[in-house]
Design a protein around this motif. Sequence first.
Motif, PDB file in Angstrom:
ATOM      1  N   ALA A 266      -9.524   0.731   3.274  1.00  0.00           N
ATOM      2  CA  ALA A 266     -10.745   0.254   2.172  1.00  0.00           C
ATOM      3  C   ALA A 266      -9.727  -0.317   1.293  1.00  0.00           C
ATOM      4  CB  ALA A 266     -11.627   1.045   1.724  1.00  0.00           C
ATOM      5  N   VAL A 267     -10.187  -1.398   0.755  1.00  0.00           N
ATOM      6  CA  VAL A 267      -9.444  -2.130  -0.386  1.00  0.00           C
ATOM      7  C   VAL A 267     -10.546  -2.750  -1.372  1.00  0.00           C
ATOM      8  CG1 VAL A 267      -9.003  -4.223   0.843  1.00  0.00           C
ATOM      9  CG2 VAL A 267      -7.549  -3.846  -1.177  1.00  0.00           C
ATOM     10  N   GLU A 268     -10.334  -2.592  -2.658  1.00  0.00           N
ATOM     11  CA  GLU A 268     -11.387  -3.160  -3.806  1.00  0.00           C
ATOM     12  C   GLU A 268     -10.505  -3.626  -4.947  1.00  0.00           C
ATOM     13  OE1 GLU A 268     -14.461  -3.835  -3.379  1.00  0.00           O
ATOM     14  OE2 GLU A 268     -14.491  -3.182  -1.649  1.00  0.00           O
ATOM     15  N   VAL A 276      -5.835  -2.698  -7.840  1.00  0.00           N
ATOM     16  CA  VAL A 276      -6.272  -2.819  -6.784  1.00  0.00           C
ATOM     17  C   VAL A 276      -6.467  -1.360  -6.274  1.00  0.00           C
ATOM     18  CG1 VAL A 276      -5.643  -3.423  -4.147  1.00  0.00           C
ATOM     19  CG2 VAL A 276      -5.129  -4.871  -5.998  1.00  0.00           C
ATOM     20  N   ALA A 277      -7.806  -0.970  -5.929  1.00  0.00           N
ATOM     21  CA  ALA A 277      -7.796   0.357  -5.035  1.00  0.00           C
ATOM     22  C   ALA A 277      -7.810   0.285  -3.667  1.00  0.00           C
ATOM     23  CB  ALA A 277      -9.459   0.686  -5.842  1.00  0.00           C
ATOM     24  N   ALA A 278      -7.209   1.441  -3.216  1.00  0.00           N
ATOM     25  CA  ALA A 278      -7.152   1.214  -1.564  1.00  0.00           C
ATOM     26  C   ALA A 278      -7.323   2.805  -1.399  1.00  0.00           C
ATOM     27  CB  ALA A 278      -5.689   0.994  -1.103  1.00  0.00           C
ATOM     28  N   ALA A 279      -8.087   2.986  -0.048  1.00  0.00           N
ATOM     29  CA  ALA A 279      -8.288   4.307   0.619  1.00  0.00           C
ATOM     30  C   ALA A 279      -7.664   4.437   1.665  1.00  0.00           C
ATOM     31  CB  ALA A 279      -9.833   4.502   0.378  1.00  0.00           C
ATOM     32  N   VAL A 287      -7.126   8.376  -2.180  1.00  0.00           N
ATOM     33  CA  VAL A 287      -7.355   7.031  -3.099  1.00  0.00           C
ATOM     34  C   VAL A 287      -6.286   6.696  -3.886  1.00  0.00           C
ATOM     35  CG1 VAL A 287      -9.036   5.965  -4.679  1.00  0.00           C
ATOM     36  CG2 VAL A 287      -9.898   7.470  -2.926  1.00  0.00           C
ATOM     37  N   GLN A 288      -6.061   5.403  -4.057  1.00  0.00           N
ATOM     38  CA  GLN A 288      -4.836   5.059  -4.901  1.00  0.00           C
ATOM     39  C   GLN A 288      -4.871   3.841  -5.554  1.00  0.00           C
ATOM     40  OE1 GLN A 288      -1.097   4.942  -2.421  1.00  0.00           O
ATOM     41  NE2 GLN A 288      -2.389   5.887  -0.863  1.00  0.00           N
ATOM     42  N   VAL A 289      -4.485   3.668  -6.816  1.00  0.00           N
ATOM     43  CA  VAL A 289      -4.600   2.401  -7.846  1.00  0.00           C
ATOM     44  C   VAL A 289      -3.627   1.831  -7.891  1.00  0.00           C
ATOM     45  CG1 VAL A 289      -5.712   1.695  -9.690  1.00  0.00           C
ATOM     46  CG2 VAL A 289      -6.907   3.423  -8.696  1.00  0.00           C
TER      47      VAL A 289
END
Length: 344
Positions: A266-268, A276-279, A287-289
């Motif tokens: 996932a990316v948002e 950018v948030a990614a899972a 989860v990383q920002v």
Amino acid sequence: MRNRAMWTVVAAAVVAGGLAVPAPATAAGASAVTLPVAAAADIVTVRNRVFVSGGPDSAAVAVTNGDGRVLGTVPLGAGTADLALSGSGHDLYVALPSARAIAVIDTRTLTEIARYPTGDACPRSLARTARWLYFGYNCGSGNWDGNIGVMGLDGQGVRYGLARTTFYDTPRLEAPATTRGPLLAWDSSLSPATISVYGVGRDGTPTWLRDSAWDAVGSNLADVAVTGDGTSALTAAGAPYEVREFTVADLAEPSVRYGTGPYPIAVELDPGEARVAAAVAWFDPDVQVFGRDGAVRHVATVPGNLFDRALAWSPDGTRLYAVTGDPFAQPPLPATLHVLPVPA
């Protein structure tokens, strides 16, 4: 064993065996709530509400407030797939593949207010531009019958078979919601993956412009985020083990790499498009920002396994929402919504 949600602020680092190890500082306020659905096919937020599509085995969309308190479900009588918000945020479009329709939920009253038939198409993915609602469809799986359809935001003028070529499975779709395009389409089942870029005409007809370069975006492309002006796209693919940012006009060499580790699902972009948030699946941190320069800002670990694409920012950018669960459990177990405050 992972037993609690925890944010780690990447504030400093020490060297251990040649590796940089973040110095952790735990942020208070992370919480988790059991949802009245067993899966998450998609998640969106608007104002102080969070909407979770329960997937093909659910006949409802679950709703919580911004703190994660469950407000109930909106029953739709058929399995749910992708979600897309109207420009005002008052209407939520819900793809209903088995019903061959797209439902519309009033996000204020939490009731279904319309249902738009899609004829012979089984819509599974949605993308909205300023004037049109696009849907990726396939009534089977892995049969090269996937294609793209479009309708007006009022459900009128439904058309099908608009892709340049058919897709192996249902094409996933993404588009900037406030402009006339472009429309991005890809098949998450293929390796390597290809993103097809379509221009959007005045009548909504998509016109193929280009494909991404061979193996540029990697394999098993789960998610794509696009900037509001449609000039940049970020990809979350099973491999390589990073989120990649491309210019949509090129889609050949990434301009920024966000090192997530395996396996991005996932990316948002945050509402201001500064973070950018990614899972990732199966590995910690879940989860990383990142900053837009690719530098890690925060990481979080949550119990359970994240669903693909089940990641969303709050409208004010102060929280992230992620959904975990066990898609293979029999009987099905409820999914869990994690509310993760994001440090400034």
